[in-house]
Scaffold this motif. Structure first.
Motif, PDB file in Angstrom:
ATOM      1  N   ASP A 194       0.816  -1.224   0.000  1.00 27.20           N
ATOM      2  CA  ASP A 194       0.000   0.000   0.000  1.00 27.20           C
ATOM      3  C   ASP A 194       0.847   1.270   0.000  1.00 27.20           C
ATOM      4  O   ASP A 194       0.297   2.381  -0.034  1.00 27.20           O
ATOM      5  CB  ASP A 194      -0.920   0.021   1.225  1.00 27.20           C
ATOM      6  N   HIS A 195       2.158   1.135   0.021  1.00 30.46           N
ATOM      7  CA  HIS A 195       3.058   2.283   0.118  1.00 30.46           C
ATOM      8  C   HIS A 195       2.809   3.283  -1.015  1.00 30.46           C
ATOM      9  O   HIS A 195       2.721   2.909  -2.191  1.00 30.46           O
ATOM     10  CB  HIS A 195       4.511   1.793   0.071  1.00 30.46           C
ATOM     11  N   LEU A 196       2.635   4.557  -0.651  1.00 33.83           N
ATOM     12  CA  LEU A 196       2.442   5.681  -1.568  1.00 33.83           C
ATOM     13  C   LEU A 196       1.124   5.618  -2.340  1.00 33.83           C
ATOM     14  O   LEU A 196       0.937   6.356  -3.312  1.00 33.83           O
ATOM     15  CB  LEU A 196       3.610   5.788  -2.571  1.00 33.83           C
ATOM     16  N   ARG A 197       0.207   4.791  -1.903  1.00 30.30           N
ATOM     17  CA  ARG A 197      -1.080   4.696  -2.579  1.00 30.30           C
ATOM     18  C   ARG A 197      -2.017   5.804  -2.089  1.00 30.30           C
ATOM     19  O   ARG A 197      -2.163   6.031  -0.887  1.00 30.30           O
ATOM     20  CB  ARG A 197      -1.727   3.333  -2.308  1.00 30.30           C
ATOM     21  N   LEU A 198      -2.641   6.510  -3.031  1.00 30.91           N
ATOM     22  CA  LEU A 198      -3.677   7.481  -2.697  1.00 30.91           C
ATOM     23  C   LEU A 198      -5.026   6.769  -2.628  1.00 30.91           C
ATOM     24  O   LEU A 198      -5.316   5.901  -3.459  1.00 30.91           O
ATOM     25  CB  LEU A 198      -3.756   8.582  -3.754  1.00 30.91           C
ATOM     26  N   PHE A 199      -5.825   7.119  -1.641  1.00 32.06           N
ATOM     27  CA  PHE A 199      -7.133   6.499  -1.514  1.00 32.06           C
ATOM     28  C   PHE A 199      -8.112   7.470  -0.870  1.00 32.06           C
ATOM     29  O   PHE A 199      -7.762   8.616  -0.586  1.00 32.06           O
ATOM     30  CB  PHE A 199      -7.052   5.183  -0.722  1.00 32.06           C
ATOM     31  N   ASN A 200      -9.353   7.013  -0.680  1.00 31.52           N
ATOM     32  CA  ASN A 200     -10.420   7.853  -0.132  1.00 31.52           C
ATOM     33  C   ASN A 200     -10.561   9.140  -0.949  1.00 31.52           C
ATOM     34  O   ASN A 200     -10.483  10.246  -0.413  1.00 31.52           O
ATOM     35  CB  ASN A 200     -10.146   8.162   1.348  1.00 31.52           C
ATOM     36  N   PHE A 201     -10.771   8.941  -2.265  1.00 31.44           N
ATOM     37  CA  PHE A 201     -10.940  10.064  -3.199  1.00 31.44           C
ATOM     38  C   PHE A 201      -9.741  11.009  -3.188  1.00 31.44           C
ATOM     39  O   PHE A 201      -9.866  12.229  -3.230  1.00 31.44           O
ATOM     40  CB  PHE A 201     -12.229  10.832  -2.890  1.00 31.44           C
ATOM     41  N   ASP A 202      -8.550  10.412  -3.111  1.00 37.23           N
ATOM     42  CA  ASP A 202      -7.285  11.160  -3.174  1.00 37.23           C
ATOM     43  C   ASP A 202      -7.124  12.163  -2.035  1.00 37.23           C
ATOM     44  O   ASP A 202      -6.444  13.196  -2.193  1.00 37.23           O
ATOM     45  CB  ASP A 202      -7.154  11.892  -4.522  1.00 37.23           C
ATOM     46  N   THR A 203      -7.708  11.852  -0.896  1.00 30.95           N
ATOM     47  CA  THR A 203      -7.553  12.732   0.267  1.00 30.95           C
ATOM     48  C   THR A 203      -6.586  12.151   1.302  1.00 30.95           C
ATOM     49  O   THR A 203      -6.228  12.827   2.258  1.00 30.95           O
ATOM     50  CB  THR A 203      -8.910  12.981   0.959  1.00 30.95           C
ATOM     51  N   GLU A 204      -6.157  10.903   1.108  1.00 34.24           N
ATOM     52  CA  GLU A 204      -5.242  10.242   2.036  1.00 34.24           C
ATOM     53  C   GLU A 204      -4.150   9.525   1.255  1.00 34.24           C
ATOM     54  O   GLU A 204      -4.363   9.076   0.127  1.00 34.24           O
ATOM     55  CB  GLU A 204      -5.993   9.227   2.914  1.00 34.24           C
ATOM     56  N   VAL A 205      -2.987   9.430   1.867  1.00 40.05           N
ATOM     57  CA  VAL A 205      -1.879   8.702   1.261  1.00 40.05           C
ATOM     58  C   VAL A 205      -1.271   7.766   2.307  1.00 40.05           C
ATOM     59  O   VAL A 205      -1.126   8.133   3.473  1.00 40.05           O
ATOM     60  CB  VAL A 205      -0.806   9.663   0.704  1.00 40.05           C
ATOM     61  N   ALA A 206      -0.954   6.554   1.880  1.00 37.74           N
ATOM     62  CA  ALA A 206      -0.354   5.570   2.778  1.00 37.74           C
ATOM     63  C   ALA A 206       1.169   5.620   2.653  1.00 37.74           C
ATOM     64  O   ALA A 206       1.704   5.701   1.541  1.00 37.74           O
ATOM     65  CB  ALA A 206      -0.861   4.166   2.446  1.00 37.74           C
ATOM     66  N   ILE A 207       1.845   5.584   3.785  1.00 39.26           N
ATOM     67  CA  ILE A 207       3.312   5.542   3.793  1.00 39.26           C
ATOM     68  C   ILE A 207       3.757   4.370   4.665  1.00 39.26           C
ATOM     69  O   ILE A 207       3.379   4.271   5.832  1.00 39.26           O
ATOM     70  CB  ILE A 207       3.914   6.857   4.315  1.00 39.26           C
ATOM     71  N   PHE A 208       4.563   3.490   4.078  1.00 38.73           N
ATOM     72  CA  PHE A 208       5.110   2.335   4.793  1.00 38.73           C
ATOM     73  C   PHE A 208       6.364   2.792   5.522  1.00 38.73           C
ATOM     74  O   PHE A 208       7.363   3.145   4.901  1.00 38.73           O
ATOM     75  CB  PHE A 208       5.431   1.222   3.791  1.00 38.73           C
ATOM     76  N   HIS A 209       6.312   2.822   6.843  1.00 34.82           N
ATOM     77  CA  HIS A 209       7.373   3.454   7.637  1.00 34.82           C
ATOM     78  C   HIS A 209       8.408   2.486   8.195  1.00 34.82           C
ATOM     79  O   HIS A 209       9.370   2.909   8.861  1.00 34.82           O
ATOM     80  CB  HIS A 209       6.736   4.207   8.817  1.00 34.82           C
ATOM     81  N   HIS A 210       8.280   1.190   7.937  1.00 30.41           N
ATOM     82  CA  HIS A 210       9.118   0.180   8.599  1.00 30.41           C
ATOM     83  C   HIS A 210      10.504   0.092   7.952  1.00 30.41           C
ATOM     84  O   HIS A 210      10.834  -0.892   7.284  1.00 30.41           O
ATOM     85  CB  HIS A 210       8.419  -1.171   8.571  1.00 30.41           C
ATOM     86  N   ALA A 211      11.331   1.083   8.203  1.00 27.54           N
ATOM     87  CA  ALA A 211      12.669   1.119   7.609  1.00 27.54           C
ATOM     88  C   ALA A 211      13.556  -0.012   8.124  1.00 27.54           C
ATOM     89  O   ALA A 211      14.347  -0.580   7.360  1.00 27.54           O
ATOM     90  CB  ALA A 211      13.321   2.470   7.892  1.00 27.54           C
ATOM     91  N   SER A 212      13.448  -0.346   9.401  1.00 25.16           N
ATOM     92  CA  SER A 212      14.280  -1.424   9.962  1.00 25.16           C
ATOM     93  C   SER A 212      13.971  -2.751   9.284  1.00 25.16           C
ATOM     94  O   SER A 212      14.871  -3.534   8.951  1.00 25.16           O
ATOM     95  CB  SER A 212      14.051  -1.538  11.476  1.00 25.16           C
TER      96      SER A 212
END
Length: 350
Positions: A194-212
């Motif tokens: 889901d990383h960098l995916r826009l959703f909810n009519f392009d009002t939200e963006v998902a960021i995958f934060h698990h760098a470790s």
């Protein structure tokens, strides 16, 4: 039996807080040397707090109902399936047959155990959890789909479809500014697909934060070549280490949402690495996200203040807005002064 071995035999529902047991689980799952990662990856936070929060969430979800819907009970049970999936390069059908050879319980429990292990290995919503309504991005790995790494590779295309003309990833393009300038709500996701995916009519963006986790994945080579490295670069792009404001913003959110602090400790990208053409796996989502950022127009005072994309063009508005505020303020002062004078006229002092 060593302490680490005893830890692997603990129940999946037990809290994994010991650093030694976390290290043992990581080594059993991915066959990586976590201690070595601490020496080679400057940003690596060895405690893996955010990953094991995900680990506990997934195991508790699959083992609800006293674990009657899965065949695994301990961390070692999961590690054994992980070994078949990664090192044995077995198909789902062959992994299931191996499990059935060890017990004659219901097949659905084996299927659920494979789904759980796959989710813990790749941090992706693979298969469904027992008695849980499937989410919108749940991935279905079929029995005849071949080894899981081939299935994973098929989910991440390195072929770009979106045009990158006029797309510049300038330093203003950060996660903090996606929030405070573009007004996008950021959802910190535990699912890399889901990383960098826009959703909810392009009002939200998902960021995958698990760098470790991504550093472990890079070392373990569980993803297509270059995917883990490129995902880390997108985090370095959106969460610039040298930006003090972004750093304070992220640390506050990290406490609230149990985010991986390593995500804001990555080496800064050089100018040549900020070119959109350097991104293959996340190219199209970055193009769409950047377009959404460029096309947004400020609608609040806060957004106007932080939006420097149009340079001097924003100052006339800010000056006019300031003039309006000052006019209203002095008008209020004059009204109060006039009211006091009227009051004194009708109520003279003795």
């Amino acid at each position: 039996m060593t302490t680490l071995s005893q830890g692997l035999d603990d129940s999946l529902t037990s809290k994994v807080t010991s650093e030694s047991i976390r290290t043992a689980i990581a080594q059993a799952l991915w066959h990586v040397d976590v201690h070595q990662l601490r020496n080679t990856e400057n940003a690596f936070r060895g405690n893996l707090d955010s990953y094991f929060a995900y680990y506990s969430w997934q195991t508790n979800m699959f083992l609800r109902g006293d674990g009657l819907h899965v065949s695994v009970n301990s961390h070692r049970d999961v590690a054994n399936i992980a070994n078949d999936l990664l090192r044995g390069k077995l198909s789902r059908e062959k992994v299931k047959l191996n499990l059935q050879g060890q017990s004659n319980i219901d097949e659905a429990r084996f299927q659920a155990s494979i789904n759980l292990t796959a989710r813990l290995l790749f941090m992706m919503s693979i298969g469904k959890a027992p008695h849980v309504i499937p989410g919108g991005t749940d991935l279905v790995w079929m029995d005849n789909s071949g080894p899981i790494k081939d299935f994973i590779a098929a989910q991440f295309s390195s072929t770009s479809l979106m045009s990158e003309e006029a797309i510049r990833l300038e330093k203003l393009f950060t996660a903090q500014n996606l929030d405070r300038i573009a007004g996008l709500k950021i959802t910190w996701t535990d699912d890399i697909s889901d990383h960098l995916r826009l959703f909810n009519f392009d009002t939200e963006v998902a960021i995958f934060h698990h760098a470790s986790f991504l550093m472990i994945a890079k070392d373990a080579k569980i993803f297509p070549t270059g995917l883990a490295e490129e995902t880390l670069k997108t985090l370095a792009l959106l969460l610039p280490k040298m930006d003090d404001g972004s750093h304070k913003w992220f640390r506050k959110l990290a406490v609230e949402h149990r985010l991986d602090l390593s995500a804001h400790s990555l080496l800064p990208l050089q100018t040549r690495d900020r070119q959109i053409g350097k991104f293959k796996f996340w190219h199209d989502r970055l193009v769409i996200l950047k377009q959404a950022f460029d096309e947004c127009e400020p609608s609040t005072w806060k957004q106007w203040w932080f939006d420097t994309r149009k340079g001097l063009y924003r100052w006339p508005f800010l000056v006019a807005a300031a003039a309006l505020v000052l006019t209203a303020f002095f008008g209020l002062v004059q009204s109060v002064e006039g009211a006091l004078q009227v009051y004194k006229a009708y109520n003279p002092s003795p």
